[in-house]
Design an enzyme around this catalytic site. Structure first.
Site, PDB file in Angstrom:
ATOM      1  N   THR A 193       0.830  -1.219   0.000  1.00 57.53           N
ATOM      2  CA  THR A 193       0.000   0.000   0.000  1.00 57.53           C
ATOM      3  C   THR A 193       0.852   1.253   0.000  1.00 57.53           C
ATOM      4  OG1 THR A 193      -1.838  -1.102   1.132  1.00 57.53           O
ATOM      5  CG2 THR A 193      -1.728   1.281   1.336  1.00 57.53           C
TER       6      THR A 193
ATOM      7  N   ASP B 185       1.547  -6.104  -4.283  1.00 50.75           N
ATOM      8  CA  ASP B 185       0.597  -6.118  -3.180  1.00 50.75           C
ATOM      9  C   ASP B 185       1.021  -7.266  -2.263  1.00 50.75           C
ATOM     10  OD1 ASP B 185      -1.786  -6.970  -1.640  1.00 50.75           O
ATOM     11  OD2 ASP B 185      -2.854  -5.507  -2.858  1.00 50.75           O
ATOM     12  N   SER B 186       1.071  -7.034  -0.964  1.00 49.06           N
ATOM     13  CA  SER B 186       1.631  -8.074  -0.091  1.00 49.06           C
ATOM     14  C   SER B 186       0.742  -9.312   0.003  1.00 49.06           C
ATOM     15  CB  SER B 186       1.932  -7.528   1.304  1.00 49.06           C
ATOM     16  OG  SER B 186       0.753  -7.303   2.043  1.00 49.06           O
TER      17      SER B 186
ATOM     18  N   THR C 146       1.057  -4.306   4.198  1.00 54.67           N
ATOM     19  CA  THR C 146       0.730  -4.648   5.589  1.00 54.67           C
ATOM     20  C   THR C 146       0.108  -6.030   5.753  1.00 54.67           C
ATOM     21  OG1 THR C 146      -1.448  -3.575   5.433  1.00 54.67           O
ATOM     22  CG2 THR C 146       0.409  -2.221   6.209  1.00 54.67           C
TER      23      THR C 146
END
Length: 329
Positions: free
Chosen positions: A11, A53-54, A85
């Protein structure tokens, strides 16, 4: 004082697209939008190794990140990793097992609001991470909302709120206010030569215990997985009434490691407290103690990367390696 920022996406690096936010910005662009100069009392350099994106992060990516940290340790006084996150706590835990005796601060951070959005928490978290990374505390940490937390003790506890991470069953290391660092707890300083040990077996399944969970489903998962993390209730235990999950667990645990953690956020597992817990111990369950769910999963993957012997895995899981578990007694 030289600090390296390793960019991996998330993010903090996202911009708005027609399909929603997507990781797009480089570490240099993040610094520019955040208004952080690369020569501001610190010499800041950057390296982008991923832009994901994690949610998309996989165990192989932990190795990629670990390799980047390892090859840069001798050239910098501190390293900051920007990360999404959603899986940040898994990455910080995995790195803590793969990279031991790290001689400088390695600090993961991210944000709940993209750096491109008004009132983003990204500049605040970046400054916190950079402040701590410049103070010489060896080890792997997470910086979020002014707090510094040990990498193996962090969990994401809120999906949207800015104060999304907490240190579980362990004190916060420090906090940063007005650019000043206040130390709250000093973890044990790692000793010895730096070890990069990235062997992982990702064929581990995390199962949440629920009323009605089928013993047949558990047995089926046990046939093809190399290890299981079973997230139980409270202090821990296995149901055996009507649906005898305990018998299925015993069959699997005789051949493959089954580790029990808890659905409760705080307190950890104590399988000696209740009769259902003692039966679980007798069935061969390995207790996770007060480890986080993230640390339990990544540690089991790391343990299985070194041995498939259940007794050896048990010894690794019950041994404190990176501050992830409070030793018994």
């Amino acid at each position: 004082m030289r600090i390296l920022i390793i960019g991996t996406g998330g993010t903090i690096a996202s911009a708005r697209t027609e399909k929603g936010y997507k990781a797009a910005l480089s570490a240099d662009e993040i610094l520019e939008v955040a208004g952080i100069k690369k020569r501001n009392g610190l010499i800041i350099e950057t390296e982008d190794i991923l832009n994901l994106d994690s949610t998309l992060i996989q165990p192989e990516d932990w190795v990629t990140i670990g390799e980047a940290v390892f090859r840069n340790l001798s050239d910098y006084d501190g390293i900051v990793i920007t990360h999404g996150t959603d899986t940040l706590a898994y990455t910080s835990s995995a790195l803590s097992f793969m990279l031991r005796n790290v001689p400088i601060p390695v600090v993961l951070t991210g944000s709940m609001l993209p750096i491109t959005e008004p009132k983003s928490d990204a500049p605040r978290n970046l400054r916190t991470a950079l402040t701590f990374a410049s103070k010489g505390f060896p080890g792997i940490y997470v910086a979020f909302m002014d707090k510094i937390m040990l990498g193996t003790r962090v969990s994401k506890v809120h999906s949207l709120g800015l104060n999304a991470f907490q240190s579980i069953n362990y004190p916060d290391i420090a906090y940063v206010k007005g650019g000043e660092l206040k130390v709250l707890h000093r973890p044990e300083v790692p000793q010895g030569e730096v070890i990069f040990d990235p062997l992982l077996d990702p064929n581990v399944v995390h199962i949440r215990l629920t009323p009605g969970l089928s013993p047949e489903v558990f047995s089926s998962i046990g046939e093809w997985s190399h290890g299981i993390v079973l997230e139980g209730y409270g202090a821990g235990g296995i149901p055996y009434r009507k649906r005898n999950l305990l018998k299925a667990v015993e069959r699997v645990a005789g051949e493959k490691p089954v580790v029990m953690t808890t659905q409760a956020v705080y307190g950890g597992v104590d399988l000696t407290r209740y009769e259902v817990g003692r039966r679980a111990l007798e069935a061969g369950i390995i207790p996770a103690g007060d480890m986080t769910k993230e640390a339990t999963l990544t540690k089991l993957m790391w343990a299985l990367g070194h041995t498939a012997d259940v007794a050896e895995v048990r010894e690794i899981m019950e041994r404190n390696i990176a501050g992830e578990i409070t030793p018994r007694g």
